[in-house]
Design a protein around this motif. Structure first.
Motif, mmCIF file in Angstrom:
data_model
loop_
_atom_site.group_PDB
_atom_site.id
_atom_site.type_symbol
_atom_site.label_atom_id
_atom_site.label_comp_id
_atom_site.label_asym_id
_atom_site.label_seq_id
_atom_site.Cartn_x
_atom_site.Cartn_y
_atom_site.Cartn_z
ATOM 1 N N GLN A 11 -81.616 -60.690 -51.895
ATOM 2 C CA GLN A 11 -81.908 -61.786 -52.778
ATOM 3 C C GLN A 11 -80.567 -62.049 -53.635
ATOM 4 N N ASP A 12 -79.683 -61.018 -53.612
ATOM 5 C CA ASP A 12 -78.434 -61.322 -54.711
ATOM 6 C C ASP A 12 -77.506 -62.350 -53.977
ATOM 7 N N LEU A 13 -77.724 -62.428 -52.656
ATOM 8 C CA LEU A 13 -76.889 -63.649 -51.826
ATOM 9 C C LEU A 13 -77.741 -64.694 -51.809
ATOM 10 N N GLN A 14 -76.900 -66.024 -52.037
ATOM 11 C CA GLN A 14 -77.607 -67.392 -51.841
ATOM 12 C C GLN A 14 -77.329 -67.628 -50.205
ATOM 13 N N LEU A 15 -78.242 -68.441 -49.736
ATOM 14 C CA LEU A 15 -78.023 -68.580 -48.249
ATOM 15 C C LEU A 15 -76.566 -69.199 -47.825
ATOM 16 N N THR A 16 -76.010 -69.998 -48.630
ATOM 17 C CA THR A 16 -74.969 -70.581 -48.558
ATOM 18 C C THR A 16 -73.630 -69.344 -48.555
ATOM 19 N N GLU A 17 -73.887 -68.275 -49.377
ATOM 20 C CA GLU A 17 -73.008 -66.995 -49.461
ATOM 21 C C GLU A 17 -73.100 -66.315 -48.265
ATOM 22 N N LEU A 18 -74.354 -66.386 -47.546
ATOM 23 C CA LEU A 18 -74.626 -65.569 -46.212
ATOM 24 C C LEU A 18 -74.026 -66.449 -45.161
ATOM 25 N N GLU A 19 -74.050 -67.642 -45.284
ATOM 26 C CA GLU A 19 -73.356 -68.314 -44.105
ATOM 27 C C GLU A 19 -71.823 -68.227 -44.230
ATOM 28 N N ASP A 20 -71.218 -68.036 -45.101
ATOM 29 C CA ASP A 20 -69.707 -67.795 -45.680
ATOM 30 C C ASP A 20 -69.473 -66.535 -44.938
ATOM 31 N N LEU A 21 -70.332 -65.449 -45.217
ATOM 32 C CA LEU A 21 -69.973 -64.235 -44.835
ATOM 33 C C LEU A 21 -70.123 -64.092 -43.290
ATOM 34 N N PHE A 22 -71.116 -64.658 -42.560
ATOM 35 C CA PHE A 22 -71.002 -64.957 -41.149
ATOM 36 C C PHE A 22 -69.959 -65.514 -40.479
ATOM 37 N N SER A 23 -69.809 -66.619 -41.170
ATOM 38 C CA SER A 23 -68.674 -67.436 -40.600
ATOM 39 C C SER A 23 -67.244 -66.537 -40.634
ATOM 40 N N LEU A 24 -66.972 -65.814 -41.846
ATOM 41 C CA LEU A 24 -65.871 -64.975 -41.935
ATOM 42 C C LEU A 24 -65.788 -63.781 -40.991
ATOM 43 N N ALA A 25 -67.119 -63.409 -40.589
ATOM 44 C CA ALA A 25 -67.125 -62.037 -39.857
ATOM 45 C C ALA A 25 -66.841 -62.688 -38.379
ATOM 46 N N GLN A 26 -67.202 -63.629 -38.049
ATOM 47 C CA GLN A 26 -66.898 -64.358 -36.594
ATOM 48 C C GLN A 26 -65.391 -64.571 -36.678
ATOM 49 N N ARG A 27 -65.009 -65.036 -37.416
ATOM 50 C CA ARG A 27 -63.128 -65.224 -37.528
ATOM 51 C C ARG A 27 -62.693 -63.760 -37.312
ATOM 52 N N MET A 297 -66.815 -55.645 -42.695
ATOM 53 C CA MET A 297 -65.452 -56.047 -43.078
ATOM 54 C C MET A 297 -65.496 -57.424 -43.734
ATOM 55 N N ALA A 298 -66.265 -58.350 -43.606
ATOM 56 C CA ALA A 298 -66.469 -59.695 -44.162
ATOM 57 C C ALA A 298 -66.786 -59.382 -45.468
ATOM 58 N N LEU A 299 -67.786 -58.540 -45.570
ATOM 59 C CA LEU A 299 -68.247 -58.358 -46.974
ATOM 60 C C LEU A 299 -67.515 -57.547 -48.131
ATOM 61 N N ILE A 300 -66.635 -56.636 -47.382
ATOM 62 C CA ILE A 300 -65.627 -56.022 -48.280
ATOM 63 C C ILE A 300 -64.621 -56.811 -48.696
ATOM 64 N N ALA A 301 -64.167 -57.554 -47.636
ATOM 65 C CA ALA A 301 -63.172 -58.696 -47.695
ATOM 66 C C ALA A 301 -63.557 -59.635 -48.985
ATOM 67 N N SER A 302 -64.676 -60.005 -48.945
ATOM 68 C CA SER A 302 -65.294 -61.119 -49.954
ATOM 69 C C SER A 302 -65.161 -60.312 -51.472
ATOM 70 N N LEU A 303 -65.698 -59.124 -51.152
ATOM 71 C CA LEU A 303 -66.030 -58.626 -52.662
ATOM 72 C C LEU A 303 -64.806 -57.933 -53.337
ATOM 73 N N ILE A 304 -63.691 -57.306 -52.426
ATOM 74 C CA ILE A 304 -62.532 -56.848 -53.117
ATOM 75 C C ILE A 304 -61.143 -57.318 -52.427
ATOM 76 N N GLY A 305 -61.361 -57.979 -51.427
ATOM 77 C CA GLY A 305 -60.123 -58.276 -50.406
ATOM 78 C C GLY A 305 -59.044 -59.372 -51.614
#
Ligand code: NCD
Length: 309
Positions: A11-27, A297-305
């Motif tokens: 629940q710490d992540l908004q749905l839009t933030e989840l979407e951002d993580l998924f699209s970054l993971a895909q890239r 990878m997407a999560l680490i990049a988003s938190l500290i990239g």
């Protein structure tokens, strides 16, 4: 912006933030080399007070593929915890050495406590029988990749729904998407906790059923999420032995299943999926393990990239 945040509960992540993580993971999955320097010079600490294969190694592989480095322990007996150090002191110390901490701990609430003492992002890699948010990221990315959507699905959760933290995190998160229905398949003793039914499911008006018969609901499911009986959370071995082989998914049981069913399992598997099922094109649990690395990878990049990705 996820930069610098903790991830303790899905629940710490908004749905839009989840979407951002998924699209970054895909890239990242399409062009991993493009991201190979994003975490150069950064250090990830993995503190595992409980066994792990996929979660710890996929986090470490993820960090290495982003150009960073890893340190930590996989065995608390080799750290000062064995000398009686408190979690708060361990975390304050490790936060001085690393840029991010991934922790698995047998105690419910341990990750929340760690986040309160840490000056760097803490990611919960499993706190007892409570939550496992990065497995949920893995599960949702897999469903999204294979189905195109995480909405309008009938999801069956089967096995140890009481102690299975992956189930708790995934059910609460799928409840936030539109038009999902859930079927909870478990023996009486291992039913999904009331706090999930009265909390996330009620809040989102989720239609759900509970049963102990997998065969009777198989034909309705779009996703079947199998789980291991969580031996380490049982108070006595006899109960574990009685319940451990309650469900064994095999080709026979899949006869009535939809052609486009997705069979998931967070792994490790013990007996709950027969090996013969691995050859079925609907078995997605090894693909799921691979998606886990990309989403981490997407999560680490988003938190500290370093750069905006
Ligand atoms: C799960 C866990 O640790 O909760 N494993 C994992 O992270 N993939 C599931 C389990 O251990 O049964």
């Amino acid at each position: 912006m996820l930069q610098g945040r903790h991830l303790v509960d899905p629940q710490d992540l908004q749905l839009t933030e989840l979407e951002d993580l998924f699209s970054l993971a895909q890239r990242i999955q399409k062009d991993p080399l493009h991201y190979r320097d994003l975490c150069r010079g950064k250090i990830l600490a993995t503190l595992f007070f409980e066994p792990s294969t996929r979660t710890r190694l996929s986090f470490e592989a993820a960090m290495l593929r982003l150009g960073g480095s890893c340190l930590g322990f996989a065995e608390p007996s080799s750290s000062s915890v064995a000398k009686g150090e408190s979690l708060a002191d361990t975390i304050r110390t490790v936060a001085a050495y690393a840029d991010m901490i991934v922790m698995r701990n047998p105690k419910e609430g341990a990750a929340l406590l760690a986040s309160r003492y840490s000056s760097v992002p803490v990611v919960n890699a499993g706190d007892g029988g409570h939550h496992h948010p990065t497995q949920t990221l893995t599960d949702l990315l897999t469903i999204r990749q294979l189905r195109g959507s995480t909405e309008g699905l009938t999801i069956g959760f089967c096995g140890d729904l009481r102690f299975g933290r992956t189930v708790h995190s995934l059910a609460e998160t799928l409840a936030r998407y539109r038009n999902n229905r859930m079927v909870f398949i478990s023996p009486q003793e291992l039913k999904i906790p009331e706090y999930i039914k009265n909390g996330a499911l009620a809040r989102n008006n989720i239609e759900y059923r509970e049963t102990d018969r997998l065969e009777s609901v198989m034909g309705d499911l779009d996703v079947l999420y199998m789980t291991r009986v969580q031996r380490e959370r049982f108070f006595n071995e006899e109960d574990y032995i009685r319940l451990k082989d309650f469900y064994i998914l095999d080709n026979e049981k899949l006869k009535n299943a939809k052609k486009d069913l997705i069979i998931l399992h967070p792994l490790p598997r013990v007996n709950e999926i027969a090996m013969e099922v691995d050859a079925d094109p609907r078995a997605a649990y090894f693909a799921q393990a691979k998606y886990g690395m990309y989403v981490r990878m997407a999560l680490i990049a988003s938190l500290i990239g370093d750069a905006a990705c």
